[in-house]
Design an enzyme around this catalytic site. Sequence first.
Site, PDB file in Angstrom:
ATOM      1  N   ASP A  44       0.843  -1.202   0.000  1.00 21.97           N
ATOM      2  CA  ASP A  44       0.000   0.000   0.000  1.00 21.97           C
ATOM      3  C   ASP A  44       0.873   1.244   0.000  1.00 21.97           C
ATOM      4  OD1 ASP A  44      -2.589   1.600   0.666  1.00 21.97           O
ATOM      5  OD2 ASP A  44      -1.150   2.181   2.214  1.00 21.97           O
ATOM      6  N   HIS A 107      -7.908   9.333  -1.313  1.00 25.12           N
ATOM      7  CA  HIS A 107      -7.195   9.384  -0.031  1.00 25.12           C
ATOM      8  C   HIS A 107      -8.049   9.980   1.094  1.00 25.12           C
ATOM      9  CE1 HIS A 107      -2.803   9.526   1.539  1.00 25.12           C
ATOM     10  NE2 HIS A 107      -3.624   9.264   2.524  1.00 25.12           N
TER      11      HIS A 107
END
Length: 296
Positions: A44, A107
């Site tokens: 990630d 995000h």
Amino acid sequence: MNEQLTFNNGVTMPALGLGVFQSSPEETVDAVDTALRGGYRLIDTAAAYFNEKQVGEGIRKSGVDRDEIFVETKVFISQFGYEETLHAFDVATAKLGLDTLDLFILHQPAPWIWDKTLEAYRALETLLEEGKVRSIGVSNFTPEHLDNLMQERTVVPALNQIELHPYFAQHENEAADTALGTITQAWSPIGGITFYPGFNEGGHKNPLTDTTIQAIGEKYGKTNAQVMIRWHLEQGRSAIPKSVKPARIAENFEVFDFELTPQDIAAIDALDLGKRSGPDPDAVRPPERIFDIPEA
């Protein structure tokens, strides 16, 4: 053997991966290489971490075949908007040295510019339809944000990455994810955000030294970190602990040889303080923290 999670579109993802938040570019290459050689298959990253290029270098250095690796990255707020997010994909893949992404997520919800958030998600849907990404999702979305998103968009997020650890268990948020068929992924899964520099300077307790978790670990010969990671996995979550230390990276992956009892899980659940340590997803991000993402 890493456990697998299945998204609402049928794509599978390893449950346990390596996070690289606050990993310096210099350290990221070796951390990713070490993790992949040690069995990890989920990495990630994010545009705002400024280490996507080094993640790609670590992948290539490891020698592990690209088809075996699940790569996840994030669109930053300054890249929100339809055309902007399409371009963010081009920038991310160029930095990573990849043609496609396994998971591309927003995000932040950025509710103060919600129209741009919706357009950014529409771009993710386009990328998914075109086969450039295998799955799409969000990060730091609360139940309200998810409701608002699904009133306007078509594709249900495959994943919602949120702050989640024993001191901030986010039961309501996870329940909202589950109701949609969205997998919950825990960032700061072992509570690192409670003592990271620049966050929560007033301080919480540190779950890595919590005596309740320690007592559970002693029964199995496991560390606090390993117990917390197991706590996530046994409840169907993904976890992405971050480290740049080879010994810690290896330790975090040694969690597939024991199981917690329902009593263990209940004892860890009871540690929830209900207090966020990371940024509030509803708080307006100050202009100085909405920075531009460099081109590839």
